[in-house]
Design a protein around this motif. Structure first.
Motif, PDB file in Angstrom:
ATOM      1  N   TYR A  85     -27.897  -2.334  16.981  1.00  0.00           N
ATOM      2  CA  TYR A  85     -27.109  -2.416  16.176  1.00  0.00           C
ATOM      3  C   TYR A  85     -26.344  -1.332  15.393  1.00  0.00           C
ATOM      4  CZ  TYR A  85     -29.141  -7.083  16.822  1.00  0.00           C
ATOM      5  OH  TYR A  85     -29.459  -8.269  17.460  1.00  0.00           O
ATOM      6  N   ARG A  95     -21.374  -6.950  11.530  1.00  0.00           N
ATOM      7  CA  ARG A  95     -22.205  -5.836  12.303  1.00  0.00           C
ATOM      8  C   ARG A  95     -21.953  -5.699  13.574  1.00  0.00           C
ATOM      9  NH1 ARG A  95     -27.531  -3.912   9.819  1.00  0.00           N
ATOM     10  NH2 ARG A  95     -26.014  -2.704   8.545  1.00  0.00           N
ATOM     11  N   ALA A 136     -22.799  -5.490  17.434  1.00  0.00           N
ATOM     12  CA  ALA A 136     -24.283  -5.259  18.425  1.00  0.00           C
ATOM     13  C   ALA A 136     -23.575  -4.699  19.643  1.00  0.00           C
ATOM     14  CB  ALA A 136     -24.628  -6.710  18.512  1.00  0.00           C
TER      15      ALA A 136
END
Length: 298
Positions: A35, A16, A18
């Motif tokens: 995020y 993911r 950020a």
């Protein structure tokens, strides 16, 4: 001097992305903005982090707002665990912020009212230097000084587009607006107070309407809170609520009935709200009833 932020990003071990921001010309550390996430076909960011001291608790606000500071708390816990920095930019509202998740897509709605109050603060222009209030409307000031109105009684589309240009990708404008609000919430007690005030005003005004619809004079705070939460989330219709309240004055049964509304899809949220209300009942905090005459609890 308007605040300016430098943005950065990194890909975490879970894959993911950020996003971070750092206030320029300061010794402050960078902070998390949000995020990246995919919701249906939309791309945006979310922030559910709760740094120390950044979760809503009623006690600091009781002196000013009284019982209402407790009344909004079960919904605050259900919406965001009380996070003053709660943010999402991935659904049809395009921009949602605060511990009660005020959404930008509603004309004259809670986000619009909250944002106007923010812009009216002494540091409003520090965080959003290109936005101005005129005749109680939000305008964007172009580089040539002309003003473009961003919201009115019928639409907030221009305001939504300013905060988040599209749902196709995470954009610089979206991140900058998010960073400004996250930093503002983290560093300014006046900002956090306005989140609380807006939530209380919203529920207090709604209860006047709900009393007209459901005859809530002398109804216990527990029942009133659950009705407010159902309507705030939108998990039940007025007709469904009216049916749940049809108990010949048996408020305990009415409360139990209300707890079943939306249970198929939202049991976790209902449990959160019910647990908070039950705790306040045991402590004697919710030992109040709604007064139509006072438009408050006694």
């Amino acid at each position: 001097m308007p605040y300016d932020f430098t943005l950065s990003s990194s890909v975490l071990a879970n894959g993911r992305t950020a996003y971070y921001a750092k206030l320029n010309n300061s010794k402050e550390s960078r902070f998390i903005v949000g995020y990246q996430t995919l919701y249906k076909e939309n791309i945006g960011i979310y922030n559910t982090i709760i740094p120390a001291g950044q979760a809503y608790e009623p006690s600091p606000y009781v002196k000013e707002f009284g019982f209402w500071a407790y009344f909004i708390h079960p919904t605050a816990k259900a919406e965001s665990q009380g996070s003053f920095q709660c943010l999402n930019t991935y659904d049809r509202a395009k921009f949602t912020f605060s511990f009660m998740q005020y959404a930008a897509h509603v004309p004259n709605g809670d986000f619009v009212r909250f944002f106007k109050k923010l812009l009216a603060l002494p540091n409003g222009a520090t965080y959003f230097p290109k936005l101005v209030l005129k005749n109680d409307r939000i305008y964007y000031r172009n580089s040539n000084g002309t003003l473009k109105q961003l919201e009115n009684d019928d639409s907030t589309q221009a305001l939504m587009d300013y905060l988040n240009p599209s749902l196709n990708e995470v954009e610089n404008q979206e991140l900058i607006c998010s960073a400004r609000l996250v930093h503002w919430a983290a560093n300014d007690p006046a900002h956090r107070r306005l989140q609380v005030e807006t939530a209380i005003d919203h529920f207090r005004d709604n209860l006047v309407e709900y009393d007209t619809r459901f005859d809530l004079d002398k109804a216990p705070a527990s029942v009133c809170q659950l009705i407010c939460d159902i309507r705030h989330q939108g998990r039940g219709t007025n007709d469904r609520i009216a049916n749940a309240l049809n108990t010949n004055g048996n408020w305990d049964k009415a409360f139990a009935n209300l707890c079943t509304i939306g249970a198929v899809n939202y049991q976790t949220r209902i449990n959160t709200v019910k647990t908070a209300i039950t705790g306040y009942l045991k402590d004697g905090v919710f030992n109040k009833k709604y007064s139509r005459a006072k438009k408050s609890f006694v």
